[in-house]
Write a protein that holds these residues in place. Structure first.
Motif, short mmCIF file in Angstrom:
data_model
loop_
_atom_site.label_atom_id
_atom_site.label_comp_id
_atom_site.label_asym_id
_atom_site.label_seq_id
_atom_site.Cartn_x
_atom_site.Cartn_y
_atom_site.Cartn_z
N ARG A 164 3.52 -1.54 -12.29
CA ARG A 164 2.17 -2.06 -12.48
C ARG A 164 1.15 -1.23 -11.69
O ARG A 164 0.11 -0.85 -12.21
CB ARG A 164 2.22 -3.50 -11.97
N VAL A 165 1.50 -0.92 -10.45
CA VAL A 165 0.61 -0.10 -9.61
C VAL A 165 0.41 1.28 -10.24
O VAL A 165 -0.71 1.79 -10.34
CB VAL A 165 1.16 0.05 -8.18
N HIS A 166 1.51 1.86 -10.70
CA HIS A 166 1.45 3.18 -11.32
C HIS A 166 0.56 3.15 -12.55
O HIS A 166 -0.32 4.00 -12.75
CB HIS A 166 2.86 3.64 -11.69
N PHE A 167 0.75 2.13 -13.37
CA PHE A 167 -0.04 1.99 -14.60
C PHE A 167 -1.53 1.85 -14.29
O PHE A 167 -2.38 2.50 -14.91
CB PHE A 167 0.46 0.78 -15.40
N LEU A 168 -1.86 1.00 -13.33
CA LEU A 168 -3.27 0.74 -13.03
C LEU A 168 -3.95 1.99 -12.44
O LEU A 168 -5.13 2.24 -12.69
CB LEU A 168 -3.41 -0.46 -12.10
N GLY A 169 -3.18 2.78 -11.69
CA GLY A 169 -3.70 4.05 -11.19
C GLY A 169 -4.05 4.97 -12.35
O GLY A 169 -5.08 5.67 -12.34
N ASP A 170 -3.23 4.93 -13.38
CA ASP A 170 -3.47 5.72 -14.59
C ASP A 170 -4.77 5.29 -15.27
O ASP A 170 -5.56 6.13 -15.73
CB ASP A 170 -2.27 5.48 -15.53
N VAL A 171 -5.01 4.00 -15.31
CA VAL A 171 -6.24 3.47 -15.92
C VAL A 171 -7.47 3.99 -15.17
O VAL A 171 -8.45 4.42 -15.77
CB VAL A 171 -6.21 1.93 -15.95
N LEU A 172 -7.38 4.00 -13.84
CA LEU A 172 -8.49 4.51 -13.03
C LEU A 172 -8.73 5.99 -13.30
O LEU A 172 -9.86 6.44 -13.43
CB LEU A 172 -8.20 4.33 -11.54
N ARG A 173 -7.63 6.75 -13.39
CA ARG A 173 -7.73 8.18 -13.62
C ARG A 173 -8.42 8.49 -14.95
O ARG A 173 -9.00 9.55 -15.13
CB ARG A 173 -6.32 8.80 -13.62
#
Ligand SMILES: *[C@@H]1O[C@H](CO)[C@@H](O)[C@H](O)[C@H]1NC(C)=O
Ligand SMILES: *[C@@H]1O[C@H](CO)[C@@H](O)[C@H](O)[C@H]1NC(C)=O
Ligand SMILES: *[C@@H]1O[C@H](CO)[C@@H](O)[C@H](O)[C@H]1NC(C)=O
Ligand SMILES: *[C@@H]1O[C@H](CO)[C@@H](O)[C@H](O)[C@H]1NC(C)=O
Ligand SMILES: *[C@@H]1O[C@H](CO)[C@@H](O)[C@H](O)[C@H]1NC(C)=O
Length: 349
Positions: A164-173
């Motif tokens: 989940r953390v990895h995914f949300l970081g992707d959204v920010l990027r």
């Protein structure tokens, strides 16, 4: 006269030749691969990223899903869905039912569903999401299958949290702001009206027990409901947060963020972080004292889907009574969260 005209002609010739020379030079250099990322007419990467060339590549499924769900200002609401939340083990309502029901009974919350992206971590959750005609994205990980309701803090549960953390970081990027919500958060009013609109606030986080000061780091983070703006600082935070999973034995992602807050990582990154007031962003740990202000109710301080669904039903009944009342100055009270209180007793035995 003649002399001056001759002089002009020479000047113009020099300028034209120079333009041709530099034009050819520019094209030569820019087509060599070394300079590919630096010339203005080519696609420079907007965000520093080691694993993506999203600007060059055709749109992937996530980019399409984000575009569809996004508000005009590149803001999305994100919730994670797995099989356990869409299929009750007993007849009755599921967590997804309760989550959506709140939007139905809430005040002007239905239009927010247009901007909700449900991120399914297994096929069953994805199929249920599509069946509801919502915005759905299937998160593919090679890590594990997240279809079961995993026991809190089991190995698989933790892997899902880190994914989940990895995914949300992707959204920010990708340049999107997001309001992350667990599916046990009932949206009774529009939270965007209660979040700080100050663009310099990078991270706004809910808390089980709010101490009265939104800037106080003595509040504890709850990663079940938070809002983040995309910038270099928040991307760095998510990268650092995800990297720390390697040293996270015995901790979930929320514990880790709490630890990072206590170690002043937010301050070191220059991040501006504030906490949400439980009068608006309430939960079962602390009820909102004001029905006229309450915005969300999180079924926190509770163990297990069954107890949550049971008490969420009661909460929505309380809310419906308030909504249908003609006298809103009356002091309304929330019912006790009996099933959730009992969920801890049975757990401790
Ligand atoms: C998938 O597997 C590869 C190789 O084991 C690993 O490097 C990567 O981090 C894994 N996870 C994801 C999300 O790709
Ligand atoms: C985006 O727009 C919506 C709707 O106008 C608004 O409620 C919300 O606060 C905006 N979000 C941001 C991050 O500005
Ligand atoms: C994990 O801990 C080790 C040993 O303390 C340290 O060298 C390493 O940098 C840590 N990794 C991260 C990502 O913090
Ligand atoms: C509404 O309820 C309050 C508190 O119970 C009471 O004081 C007030 O008179 C009521 N107003 C009306 C219009 O009934
Ligand atoms: C709720 O719990 C409190 C404290 O345990 C108790 O005093 C009260 O009677 C309960 N209310 C209801 C409606 O059961």
């Amino acid at each position: 006269m003649r002399y001056s005209e001759k002089n002009n002609a020479v000047s113009i010739t020099v300028i034209v030749l120079s333009l041709i020379f530099f034009g050819v030079l520019y094209i030569c250099i820019s087509t060599t691969s070394i300079f590919q990322y630096c010339f203005p007419f080519q696609n420079c990467q907007q965000w520093p990223s080691s694993d993506m060339n999203i600007m060059d590549a055709p749109k992937d499924d996530l980019e399409i899903a984000l575009e569809e769900a996004s508000m005009e200002n590149r803001t999305v609401i994100i919730a994670i869905l797995n099989k356990a939340y869409v299929e009750g083990d007993a007849p009755g309502k599921t967590m997804l039912d309760m989550f959506l029901e709140a939007f139905w009974v809430g005040e002007n919350t239905i239009p927010l569903l247009d901007h909700l992206l449900l991120v399914a971590v297994d096929q069953t959750a994805y199929d249920r999401c599509k069946f509801r005609r919502l915005h759905c994205y299937k998160l593919v990980t090679n890590e594990t299958d997240f279809s079961k309701e995993e026991l809190f803090m089991s190995e698989k549960f933790l892997k899902m949290m880190w994914a989940r953390v990895h995914f949300l970081g992707d959204v920010l990027r990708r340049g999107y702001s997001f309001l992350f919500t667990d599916t046990d958060v009932m949206w009774l009013r529009n939270p965007f009206n209660r979040l700080s609109s100050d663009e310099s606030v990078d991270f706004q986080c809910s808390s089980d027990h709010f101490n009265g000061d939104p800037w106080s780091y003595n509040n504890h983070v709850n990663t079940g409901f938070y809002f983040v703006r995309p910038n270099q600082k928040t991307i760095a935070l998510f990268d650092s947060w995800y990297a720390r999973r390697e040293n996270s034995t015995g901790m979930n992602e929320q514990h880790m963020l709490e630890k990072m807050k206590n170690e002043d990582v937010f301050k070191q990154l220059g991040l501006k972080m504030m906490f949400m007031d439980t009068v608006y962003f309430s939960g079962y740990c602390v009820d909102s004292w004001d029905f006229n202000a309450v915005t969300t109710v999180h079924a926190n301080c509770c163990r297990g889907t069954r107890a949550k669904v049971s008490d969420m039903t009661v909460t929505l009944d309380d809310w419906k009574k308030y909504k249908s009342s003609t006298n809103r100055t009356m002091t309304f009270k929330w019912s006790n969260h009996t099933a959730c209180i009992e969920s801890w007793l049975t757990w401790q035995v």
